[in-house]
Design a protein around this motif. Structure first.
Motif, mmCIF file in Angstrom:
data_model
loop_
_atom_site.group_PDB
_atom_site.id
_atom_site.type_symbol
_atom_site.label_atom_id
_atom_site.label_comp_id
_atom_site.label_asym_id
_atom_site.label_seq_id
_atom_site.Cartn_x
_atom_site.Cartn_y
_atom_site.Cartn_z
ATOM 1 N N ASP A 1 13.772 12.058 66.202
ATOM 2 C CA ASP A 1 14.624 11.072 65.542
ATOM 3 C C ASP A 1 14.603 11.218 64.025
ATOM 4 O O ASP A 1 15.653 11.143 63.368
ATOM 5 C CB ASP A 1 14.197 9.657 65.936
ATOM 6 N N PHE A 2 13.413 11.434 63.458
ATOM 7 C CA PHE A 2 13.299 11.484 61.998
ATOM 8 C C PHE A 2 14.126 12.629 61.400
ATOM 9 O O PHE A 2 14.738 12.476 60.331
ATOM 10 C CB PHE A 2 11.833 11.615 61.595
ATOM 11 N N LEU A 3 14.167 13.769 62.083
ATOM 12 C CA LEU A 3 14.887 14.929 61.550
ATOM 13 C C LEU A 3 16.401 14.741 61.541
ATOM 14 O O LEU A 3 17.112 15.480 60.841
ATOM 15 C CB LEU A 3 14.515 16.191 62.331
ATOM 16 N N LYS A 4 16.905 13.767 62.290
ATOM 17 C CA LYS A 4 18.351 13.482 62.248
ATOM 18 C C LYS A 4 18.786 13.029 60.856
ATOM 19 O O LYS A 4 19.966 13.139 60.504
ATOM 20 C CB LYS A 4 18.694 12.411 63.289
ATOM 21 N N LYS A 5 17.817 12.560 60.054
ATOM 22 C CA LYS A 5 18.123 12.120 58.688
ATOM 23 C C LYS A 5 18.128 13.286 57.696
ATOM 24 O O LYS A 5 18.438 13.095 56.516
ATOM 25 C CB LYS A 5 17.096 11.075 58.250
ATOM 26 N N LYS A 6 17.729 14.484 58.157
ATOM 27 C CA LYS A 6 17.664 15.699 57.319
ATOM 28 C C LYS A 6 16.800 15.465 56.070
ATOM 29 O O LYS A 6 17.252 15.612 54.932
ATOM 30 C CB LYS A 6 19.065 16.166 56.932
ATOM 31 N N PRO A 7 15.537 15.104 56.281
ATOM 32 C CA PRO A 7 14.673 14.772 55.144
ATOM 33 C C PRO A 7 14.146 16.012 54.413
ATOM 34 O O PRO A 7 13.833 17.033 55.030
ATOM 35 C CB PRO A 7 13.521 14.019 55.815
ATOM 36 N N GLN A 8 14.046 15.912 53.105
ATOM 37 C CA GLN A 8 13.332 16.880 52.286
ATOM 38 C C GLN A 8 12.523 16.123 51.250
ATOM 39 O O GLN A 8 13.031 15.189 50.603
ATOM 40 C CB GLN A 8 14.283 17.854 51.613
ATOM 41 N N GLY A 9 11.247 16.522 51.112
ATOM 42 C CA GLY A 9 10.317 15.762 50.295
ATOM 43 C C GLY A 9 9.880 16.467 49.030
ATOM 44 O O GLY A 9 9.943 17.697 48.920
ATOM 45 N N VAL A 10 9.423 15.664 48.082
ATOM 46 C CA VAL A 10 8.798 16.168 46.861
ATOM 47 C C VAL A 10 7.616 15.258 46.528
ATOM 48 O O VAL A 10 7.692 14.040 46.701
ATOM 49 C CB VAL A 10 9.811 16.215 45.694
ATOM 50 N N ILE A 11 6.513 15.855 46.116
ATOM 51 C CA ILE A 11 5.324 15.086 45.760
ATOM 52 C C ILE A 11 5.453 14.588 44.327
ATOM 53 O O ILE A 11 5.744 15.361 43.412
ATOM 54 C CB ILE A 11 4.057 15.941 45.936
#
Length: 275
Positions: free
Chosen positions: A101-111
């Motif tokens: 489910d979470f990947l449906k939002k197409k997440p990309q992160g930065v610290i």
């Protein structure tokens, strides 16, 4: 009770609840050097920048939008406490299911903020990261804690805690305190340590919030309510533990704070030292 000393990695996340600071999340795990020392492939502690770079392996797996690729970044005995679920995920299948489910939002992160601790065969990176959701353009900021272990020749995520920044949900509260000083955050440990000194499991359990999560040192079972936390300390307190913080890395905001590092316990029952 014995005089044993036990050194462990720790992570406390405190929240301001009903006018006092309570433990919302507590992870404690034994230092792994002793059990790993026999391995010829045990790596030396790695540099802070290399620890931080391990995040990119997980973030790149997110970019594939394949939940199997993300689940493969976790160790054989993982624990994921995810941002948008109250259910601890402690195996491959449950971690994969969360990311479907979470990947449906197409997440990309930065610290944004990072605090690192490391030793032979393990490292810990805690702080604040921000995700851009490619599906909507939304940005989400969260607190994080990664503990990595060296497993089968590569670094894997043994523990991952991610929680939303609480400012927005707490902003309406007239009793919301301002961020507190680092020394005051560290002093919250003494409230828990003093509760241990009473040898009363009820007193210790009262130090935790209404919706807690305890990942204890000598149990593989996450404790997520008062009764299960009390039950853990019934046995642990027989060792008469008292702790001292050796290394501490603090982050804080309005109504919350996080203290991560290494602590050492003296077990009044034995006197041994265990690292």
């Amino acid at each position: 009770a014995t005089g044993d000393k036990v050194k462990a990695r720790y992570s406390f996340i405190y929240k301001f609840e009903d006018g006092e600071w309570k433990i919302a999340h507590h992870h404690s795990s034994m230092m792994p050097e002793a059990q790993l020392a026999a391995s010829a492939e045990l790596p030396l502690p790695i540099a802070d920048m290399e620890v931080r770079s391990l995040f990119s392996l997980w973030n790149n797996a997110l970019a594939t939008l394949d939940p199997d690729e993300v689940a493969k970044r976790y160790s054989k005995a993982p624990c994921l406490l995810p941002t948008v679920s109250d259910v601890p995920r402690t195996d491959y299948d449950s971690i994969k299911a969360y990311f479907v489910d979470f990947l449906k939002k197409k997440p990309q992160g930065v610290i944004l903020e990072s605090y690192v601790t490391s030793g032979p065969g393990w490292c810990m990176d805690d702080g604040i990261y921000e995700f851009t959701m490619g599906a909507t353009g939304d940005k989400v900021k969260a607190r994080y804690s990664f503990i990595y272990k060296f497993e089968d020749g590569e670094w894997k995520i043994a523990h991952h805690h991610s929680s939303m920044m609480p400012e927005a949900q707490l902003a309406a509260s007239a009793e919301l305190p301002l961020p507190i000083a680092d020394m005051e955050v560290r002093s919250l440990f003494s409230l828990w340590n003093n509760a241990l000194a009473t040898l009363d499991p009820d007193e210790v359990a009262k130090r935790y919030s209404k919706a807690p999560c305890l990942l204890p040192t000598v149990s593989d079972v996450p404790r997520t309510d008062y009764d299960s936390i009390k039950a853990y300390f019934v046995d642990f307190l027989k060792k008469k533990p008292q702790g001292v913080i050796l290394e501490s890395y603090v982050t804080s905001g309005p109504g919350w704070c996080m203290d991560d590092g290494i602590y050492e316990f003296t077990m009044g029952a034995t006197g041994d030292k265990v690292k």
